[in-house]
Design an enzyme around this catalytic site. Structure first.
Site, mmCIF file in Angstrom:
data_model
loop_
_atom_site.group_PDB
_atom_site.id
_atom_site.type_symbol
_atom_site.label_atom_id
_atom_site.label_comp_id
_atom_site.label_asym_id
_atom_site.label_seq_id
_atom_site.Cartn_x
_atom_site.Cartn_y
_atom_site.Cartn_z
ATOM 1 N N HIS A 1 -2.132 0.954 -4.633
ATOM 2 C CA HIS A 1 -2.060 -0.044 -5.099
ATOM 3 C C HIS A 1 -1.616 0.649 -6.965
ATOM 4 O O HIS A 1 -2.770 1.462 -7.171
ATOM 5 C CB HIS A 1 -2.781 -2.000 -4.995
ATOM 6 C CG HIS A 1 -1.547 -2.075 -3.929
ATOM 7 N ND1 HIS A 1 -1.192 -2.853 -4.180
ATOM 8 C CD2 HIS A 1 -3.146 -1.181 -2.412
ATOM 9 C CE1 HIS A 1 -1.102 -3.309 -1.861
ATOM 10 N NE2 HIS A 1 -2.355 -2.417 -1.314
ATOM 11 N N TYR B 1 -8.120 -10.057 2.858
ATOM 12 C CA TYR B 1 -10.044 -9.411 3.144
ATOM 13 C C TYR B 1 -10.664 -9.225 2.205
ATOM 14 O O TYR B 1 -12.042 -8.772 1.775
ATOM 15 C CB TYR B 1 -9.437 -8.328 4.313
ATOM 16 C CG TYR B 1 -9.203 -7.285 3.679
ATOM 17 C CD1 TYR B 1 -9.349 -6.277 2.733
ATOM 18 C CD2 TYR B 1 -7.841 -7.210 3.404
ATOM 19 C CE1 TYR B 1 -8.517 -5.097 2.499
ATOM 20 C CE2 TYR B 1 -6.702 -5.978 3.462
ATOM 21 C CZ TYR B 1 -7.454 -5.203 2.790
ATOM 22 O OH TYR B 1 -6.592 -4.426 2.350
ATOM 23 N N GLU B 2 -10.066 -9.183 0.967
ATOM 24 C CA GLU B 2 -10.600 -8.470 -0.391
ATOM 25 C C GLU B 2 -11.504 -9.333 -0.911
ATOM 26 O O GLU B 2 -12.678 -9.109 -1.446
ATOM 27 C CB GLU B 2 -9.867 -7.874 -1.017
ATOM 28 C CG GLU B 2 -9.070 -6.679 -1.085
ATOM 29 C CD GLU B 2 -8.169 -6.715 -2.132
ATOM 30 O OE1 GLU B 2 -8.901 -6.078 -3.846
ATOM 31 O OE2 GLU B 2 -6.466 -6.647 -2.242
ATOM 32 N N HIS C 1 -7.215 4.111 6.481
ATOM 33 C CA HIS C 1 -6.788 3.392 5.449
ATOM 34 C C HIS C 1 -5.664 4.966 5.281
ATOM 35 O O HIS C 1 -3.949 4.672 4.635
ATOM 36 C CB HIS C 1 -7.442 3.066 4.412
ATOM 37 C CG HIS C 1 -6.833 2.625 2.919
ATOM 38 N ND1 HIS C 1 -5.105 1.637 3.231
ATOM 39 C CD2 HIS C 1 -7.000 3.325 2.086
ATOM 40 C CE1 HIS C 1 -5.216 1.655 1.980
ATOM 41 N NE2 HIS C 1 -6.001 2.180 0.444
ATOM 42 N N SER D 1 0.523 -0.885 -0.059
ATOM 43 C CA SER D 1 0.059 -0.374 0.088
ATOM 44 C C SER D 1 0.797 1.250 -0.025
ATOM 45 O O SER D 1 1.483 1.587 0.644
ATOM 46 C CB SER D 1 -0.564 -0.356 1.352
ATOM 47 O OG SER D 1 -1.988 -1.253 1.080
ATOM 48 N N ASN E 1 2.469 3.126 11.346
ATOM 49 C CA ASN E 1 1.696 3.879 12.738
ATOM 50 C C ASN E 1 1.814 3.068 13.836
ATOM 51 O O ASN E 1 2.767 2.108 13.435
ATOM 52 C CB ASN E 1 -0.157 3.396 12.653
ATOM 53 C CG ASN E 1 -1.010 2.906 11.953
ATOM 54 O OD1 ASN E 1 -0.563 2.181 11.126
ATOM 55 N ND2 ASN E 1 -0.877 1.295 12.885
ATOM 56 N N SER F 1 -1.532 -8.104 5.662
ATOM 57 C CA SER F 1 -0.872 -9.275 3.979
ATOM 58 C C SER F 1 0.175 -10.094 4.169
ATOM 59 O O SER F 1 0.637 -10.785 5.137
ATOM 60 C CB SER F 1 -0.863 -8.122 2.818
ATOM 61 O OG SER F 1 0.724 -6.788 3.068
ATOM 62 N N ALA G 1 2.741 -2.573 4.492
ATOM 63 C CA ALA G 1 2.962 -1.125 5.482
ATOM 64 C C ALA G 1 1.968 -1.692 6.857
ATOM 65 O O ALA G 1 1.598 -3.102 6.728
ATOM 66 C CB ALA G 1 1.519 -0.274 4.752
HETATM 67 N N1 HPA Z 1 -2.658 -3.114 11.189
HETATM 68 C C1 HPA Z 1 -3.303 -3.683 10.423
HETATM 69 N N2 HPA Z 1 -2.271 -3.091 9.111
HETATM 70 C C2 HPA Z 1 -1.982 -2.072 9.245
HETATM 71 C C3 HPA Z 1 -1.591 -1.409 9.770
HETATM 72 C C4 HPA Z 1 -1.782 -1.524 11.232
HETATM 73 O O1 HPA Z 1 -1.508 -1.111 12.424
HETATM 74 N N3 HPA Z 1 -1.112 -0.233 9.666
HETATM 75 C C5 HPA Z 1 -0.427 -0.801 8.839
HETATM 76 N N4 HPA Z 1 -1.154 -1.568 7.936
#
Ligand code: HPA
Length: 270
Positions: free
Chosen positions: A58, A82-83, A241, A28, A229, A206, A110
């Protein structure tokens, strides 16, 4: 002829015969690296059976060409469990990489950090993972090959080369354990505490199913998380997101430097 062999032939027709030495999967907000590959871009919708990679952030195309003097095949986007509820959604793209002759795979994603010393904007090299989502992309695979050993899922030699590349670029690349949650909802603070107790250093949605598939197909793997994060409950920042996409480019610049150096310094493998 199997679908992957057919698609590999189609890709060779358009991008040339030479086998890509490295496959790259971009997560991502990390898809722009494919724009720097000198070669042939093929949108996923011209590759029958490829997932549509519907998550914003993406770039759903396969780019085959040269990056830092190495032949690479870059998957600019991935589909997630999850898609669709299908953990094997990336099986065909990975089979196609294998059919093209690719033997090494670098995955990116990510992720949320569980460690105070790994802050948003930083990177983490996966030294292992936990398939906490409970799914497995090889469920239903009828052959004995389904019993894939995962002891060396995160290849020691590739990790050493990525660490050396990071050092050479002055980028911090701590190693840690990635815990796969299914998403698409983010984790609760209790789930983040549980993941920490289980030994995780980062969480994401992922990569793990792709590593299982890649090991099944005989590819050597290494993966890097771009931390966007802190895990839920570990900071006051709201998790979303949009936030992931906004933060990813900060780590992506470091990731790009590491990957470019890694490819530039790579030893010949074939
Ligand atoms: N949790 C799950 N997937 C993620 C996160 C998260 O905090 N940050 C980026 N992708």
């Amino acid at each position: 002829m199997s679908k992957s062999v057919e698609l590999a032939a189609l890709i060779r027709d358009r991008a040339g015969d030479q086998a890509p030495e490295y496959g790259l999967i971009l997560g991502s907000g990390l898809g722009h690296l494919s724009a720097h590959v000198a070669g042939t871009a093929i949108p996923y919708d011209e590759l029958p059976g490829f997932p549509h990679a519907g998550v914003s952030g993406h770039v759903p195309q396969l780019v085959v060409g040269q990056l830092e003097g190495r032949r690479v095949a870059v998957l600019g986007g991935r589909s997630h469990y999850y898609e669709s509820g299908r953990a094997d959604v990336m099986r065909l793209p990975l089979e196609v990489l294998a059919a093209l002759g690719t033997r090494r795979l670098i995955l990116t994603n990510a992720a949320g950090s569980l460690r105070p010393d790994i802050q948003p904007g930083g990177l983490m090299l996966l030294d292992d993972h936990i398939a906490f989502a409970g799914a497995n992309p090889l469920i239903g695979e009828p052959t004995e090959a389904r019993f894939v050993p995962m002891t060396d899922a995160h290849d020691g030699a590739l990790r050493a080369e990525l660490s050396a590349a990071a050092r050479a670029e002055g980028v911090e690349l701590p190693e840690g354990v990635y815990c796969w949650f299914s998403g698409p909802s983010f984790e609760t603070p209790a789930e983040i505490r549980a993941a920490r107790t289980l030994g995780a250093d980062a969480v994401g949605m992922s990569t793990v199913p792709e590593i299982i598939l890649a090991r099944f197909l005989g590819l050597r793997c290494a993966a890097i998380s771009v931390i966007t994060n802190m895990g839920a409950g570990l900071s006051d920042e709201a998790i979303s997101h949009d936030h992931t996409k906004a933060m990813a480019p900060i780590g992506a610049a470091k990731l790009e430097a590491v990957l470019r150096r890694f490819l530039r310094d790579a030893q010949d493998v074939r």
